[in-house]
Motif scaffolding. Structure first.
Motif, PDB file in Angstrom:
ATOM      1  N   LEU A 133       1.138  72.431  18.697  1.00  0.00           N
ATOM      2  CA  LEU A 133       0.332  73.659  18.746  1.00  0.00           C
ATOM      3  C   LEU A 133       0.507  74.348  20.100  1.00  0.00           C
ATOM      4  O   LEU A 133       0.665  75.573  20.168  1.00  0.00           O
ATOM      5  N   ALA A 134       0.527  73.546  21.179  1.00  0.00           N
ATOM      6  CA  ALA A 134       0.685  74.144  22.518  1.00  0.00           C
ATOM      7  C   ALA A 134       2.010  74.902  22.596  1.00  0.00           C
ATOM      8  O   ALA A 134       2.063  76.043  23.083  1.00  0.00           O
ATOM      9  N   GLU A 135       3.084  74.279  22.091  1.00  0.00           N
ATOM     10  CA  GLU A 135       4.398  74.937  22.166  1.00  0.00           C
ATOM     11  C   GLU A 135       4.436  76.182  21.282  1.00  0.00           C
ATOM     12  O   GLU A 135       5.000  77.208  21.649  1.00  0.00           O
ATOM     13  N   HIS A 136       3.818  76.078  20.128  1.00  0.00           N
ATOM     14  CA  HIS A 136       3.807  77.218  19.207  1.00  0.00           C
ATOM     15  C   HIS A 136       3.103  78.420  19.852  1.00  0.00           C
ATOM     16  O   HIS A 136       3.600  79.547  19.796  1.00  0.00           O
ATOM     17  N   LEU A 137       1.966  78.153  20.485  1.00  0.00           N
ATOM     18  CA  LEU A 137       1.218  79.252  21.114  1.00  0.00           C
ATOM     19  C   LEU A 137       2.053  79.890  22.220  1.00  0.00           C
ATOM     20  O   LEU A 137       2.097  81.120  22.361  1.00  0.00           O
ATOM     21  N   ALA A 138       2.743  79.026  23.000  1.00  0.00           N
ATOM     22  CA  ALA A 138       3.557  79.556  24.103  1.00  0.00           C
ATOM     23  C   ALA A 138       4.732  80.363  23.546  1.00  0.00           C
ATOM     24  O   ALA A 138       5.001  81.484  24.004  1.00  0.00           O
ATOM     25  N   GLN A 140       5.017  81.896  20.756  1.00  0.00           N
ATOM     26  CA  GLN A 140       4.588  83.154  20.126  1.00  0.00           C
ATOM     27  C   GLN A 140       3.954  84.113  21.138  1.00  0.00           C
ATOM     28  O   GLN A 140       3.505  85.194  20.765  1.00  0.00           O
ATOM     29  N   GLY A 141       3.879  83.685  22.385  1.00  0.00           N
ATOM     30  CA  GLY A 141       3.280  84.531  23.425  1.00  0.00           C
ATOM     31  C   GLY A 141       1.812  84.820  23.161  1.00  0.00           C
ATOM     32  O   GLY A 141       1.300  85.890  23.503  1.00  0.00           O
ATOM     33  N   MET A 142       1.132  83.860  22.552  1.00  0.00           N
ATOM     34  CA  MET A 142      -0.288  84.065  22.228  1.00  0.00           C
ATOM     35  C   MET A 142      -1.140  83.944  23.495  1.00  0.00           C
ATOM     36  O   MET A 142      -0.892  83.055  24.313  1.00  0.00           O
ATOM     37  N   LEU A 235      -8.719  78.699  23.027  1.00  0.00           N
ATOM     38  CA  LEU A 235      -9.341  79.157  24.273  1.00  0.00           C
ATOM     39  C   LEU A 235      -8.562  80.345  24.848  1.00  0.00           C
ATOM     40  O   LEU A 235      -7.360  80.217  25.117  1.00  0.00           O
ATOM     41  N   PRO A 236      -9.221  81.498  25.038  1.00  0.00           N
ATOM     42  CA  PRO A 236      -8.509  82.638  25.637  1.00  0.00           C
ATOM     43  C   PRO A 236      -7.974  82.248  27.020  1.00  0.00           C
ATOM     44  O   PRO A 236      -8.703  81.630  27.810  1.00  0.00           O
ATOM     45  N   ILE A 237      -6.735  82.578  27.300  1.00  0.00           N
ATOM     46  CA  ILE A 237      -6.180  82.245  28.625  1.00  0.00           C
ATOM     47  C   ILE A 237      -6.907  83.097  29.657  1.00  0.00           C
ATOM     48  O   ILE A 237      -6.938  84.328  29.550  1.00  0.00           O
TER      49      ILE A 237
END
Ligand code: FAD
Length: 564
Positions: A133-138, A140-142, A235-237
């Motif tokens: 999930l961490a890699e996916h978010l990164a 996708q530039g989420m 969590l919003p960055i």
């Protein structure tokens, strides 16, 4: 029952199991129904002395396959034991609670169905790991991070959440960050919780309660169904992020600081799940038990412990956490933390990302010159801490489990190490206590006396799980390759759990070994109600018999029996 009848029963069970296997193979394909010794042995590995071999391993790839295999299990009355990633280290690993169960390994169900980039949630399947999930978010530039635990990148999110595990960011109390579960019940029906059961509901993953009874909790720490999907809030960055460390020289210094820390947590200045560890937790991440200095013992002498503390530059306790927000918010919270601790002996250190980058550059420079190897280790620890607090899971903390293992951790220890097969020994006892110094002091003393009487060091962490409670974790680190030491560890565990109930600090989570100890006062109304629910939702008792179901272990007299 006479012998002939007994033989007949055994033959019927064997025939039923063979028929079930045939039907499961028809649904999943030969490759995903595992029965070889090598496979079964692999799942039976344990770092918490809870080895229990399953009868088979099923590896479904979809919700519909889970439904089909549950129905087959019902027909042939063969119990199933679901796993997400099976890394429940220290709590029972991937082993079923009782004999005679078939593992359902949900690792192939690892789809991330949705990430809502506006509202900040993901809809995930059980096989999705923290790293994935961490890699996916990164990728996708989420603009979101996922909460991380210390249990390594390959641990699952759903397996951890259904155990009510916790991470360390502001979303660390994970049970409060889920919305909309899809569950295959023991009856084979599919239940969608919250608003999920209304066709076209657009609110399933943003408002967990739905309308009517709130059912989500029923599918955590229970055996009523197999969770096949859920919505997880992200969590919003933040614009600004600042990890911190607070060192307390003596036990009294931490206890003196606790009221101020509680106030900071109650007022949400401390808004993540800060973690306080004793010196042994830090020492075990930096090296192994000094066996050569203490060949006959499993416990450090006070003098040696003091020396090791000094050499490592640590005190009796260290608290770690992080602040999140705008620059102004983070500055304010930093100031409030320093102010609150002004009257006590505590050293506060902030580790903003720029400082860690500088530290990394200095450590790399020293490495090239072969200087200050300790600097590299310290920076690595700080980077791992910062990573865990900012959506980057790490395997760094796994090394602590090697404290008692002969030779310590291997040079090739990686983030992907599966502790269950590493020959280490850890058992956790994790009571909840009120956020009060007197409770913590009392419990620490009780546990240290108990550990000492079994010859063990008492490794402790205390996590500010919410504004009013602390989740303590007392770890028995033992040498799993030493039979005598393992026996002592088991005794320490069983006595410790019993003592915690006696003292009024029940565990927040049970290991497979602790399932039989959950109801020290017999089958009370709470556990009877759980049995009624079990009968309603899983009438044949197919899902994980014995998991959070202490009634199954009770003798006729209603008294709890140990798992042995
Ligand atoms: C060094 C170290 C650090 C750790 N740090 C943490 C930490 O910070 N926080 C924490 O909470 N834990 C921690 N742990 C404990 C543990 O490793 C984690 O909780 C881990 O996430 C559990 O493994 P898993 O996610 O693979 O879950 P699994 O092992 O897959 O599942 C756990 C249990 O939940 C049930 N289950 C799993 N999936 C389902 C499903 N889909 N439906 C129904 N039931 C299901 C099963 O009975 C299973 O036994 C740590 C362990 C170690 C060794």
């Amino acid at each position: 029952m006479n012998n002939e009848q007994q033989e007949q029963d055994v033959a019927t069970v064997a025939a039923d199991f063979a028929a079930a296997l045939m039907q499961w193979r028809a649904v999943l394909g030969e490759e995903h129904v595992r029965t070889t010794d090598a496979d079964l042995d692999r799942y039976a590995r344990t770092c918490s002395s809870s080895a229990r071999r399953a009868l088979a391993v099923l590896r479904p790839a979809s919700r519909d396959e889970v439904v089909a295999l549950v129905r087959i299990a019902r027909t042939f009355k063969t119990p199933l034991y679901p796993l997400s990633a099976g890394q429940n280290w220290g709590y029972g690993d991937a082993c079923p609670v009782r004999e005679g169960q078939v593992i359902v390994d949900l690792g192939r169900m690892n789809r991330i169905h949705t990430v809502d980039g506006e509202l900040g949630y993901a809809v995930i399947e059980p096989g999705v790991t923290q790293r994935q999930l961490a890699e996916h978010l990164a990728e996708q530039g989420m603009p979101f991070w996922c909460d991380c635990t210390g249990s390594g990148p390959n641990s699952s999110l759903i397996g951890n959440i259904v155990e009510r595990g916790f991470g360390h960011t502001p979303y660390g109390n994970r049970i409060q960050t889920i919305s909309g579960l899809e569950v295959v019940l023991g009856s084979g029906e599919v239940l969608e919780t919250g608003f999920g059961h209304y066709a076209n509901a657009r609110t399933t993953h943003v408002y967990p309660y739905g309308v009517g009874p709130f059912l989500d909790g029923l599918f955590t720490q229970s055996n009523f169904g197999i969770v096949t999907r859920l919505g997880l809030w992200l969590l919003p960055i933040p614009k600004s992020f600042c990890p911190f460390l607070v060192l307390f020289k003596e036990d009294e210094d931490l206890l003196a600081a606790l009221p101020a820390l509680r106030h900071l947590r109650l007022t949400r200045v401390l808004h993540s799940v800060p973690h306080i560890g004793n010196d042994l937790r830090a020492l075990s991440s930096d090296g192994a038990f000094p066996r050569n200095a203490l060949p006959e013992r499993a416990r450090l002498t006070p003098e040696l412990r003091q020396q090791m503390r000094q050499a490592a530059g640590i005190g009796a306790w260290a608290m770690s956490g992080a602040f999140y927000g705008t620059r102004a918010q983070v500055w304010l919270h930093r100031r409030l933390l320093k102010q609150a601790l002004r009257g006590v002996h505590a050293k506060v250190m902030f580790l903003p990302p720029w400082l860690l980058r500088l530290g990394r550059a200095a450590a790399n420079f020293c490495n090239r010159l072969g200087l200050l190897p300790a600097l590299d280790r310290k920076i690595r620890a700080a980077e791992s801490l910062a990573g865990m607090h900012s959506g980057r899971p790490t395997g760094f903390f796994l090394r602590g489990a090697y404290w008692r293992k002969q030779g310590g951790w291997p040079s090739d220890l990686s983030d992907d190490t599966d502790l269950a097969g590493a020959g280490v020994g850890i058992m956790w006892m994790a009571p909840i206590l009120p956020f009060r110094a007197e409770d913590l002091a009392r419990l620490n003393q009780e546990m240290d006396t108990l550990f000492s009487s079994h010859g063990f060091d008492c490794h402790v962490t205390v996590n500010m799980i919410n504004e009013r409670a602390l989740a303590a974790v007392y770890t028995i680190d033992y040498d799993a390759e030493d039979a005598m030491e393992t026996a002592r560890a088991l005794e320490c565990y069983e006595q410790g759990v019993a003592r915690l109930y006696d003292l009024g600090y029940p565990l927040y989570r049970a290991s497979t070994r602790g399932m039989s100890l959950l109801s020290p006062q017999g089958q009370d109304t709470f556990w009877q109600t759980v049995e009624h629910l079990k009968t309603a939702l899983d009438p044949e008792g197919i899902i994980a018999p014995g998991r959070y179901q202490p009634g199954i272990f009770m003798g006729r007299d209603g008294a709890a029996r140990s798992l042995g």
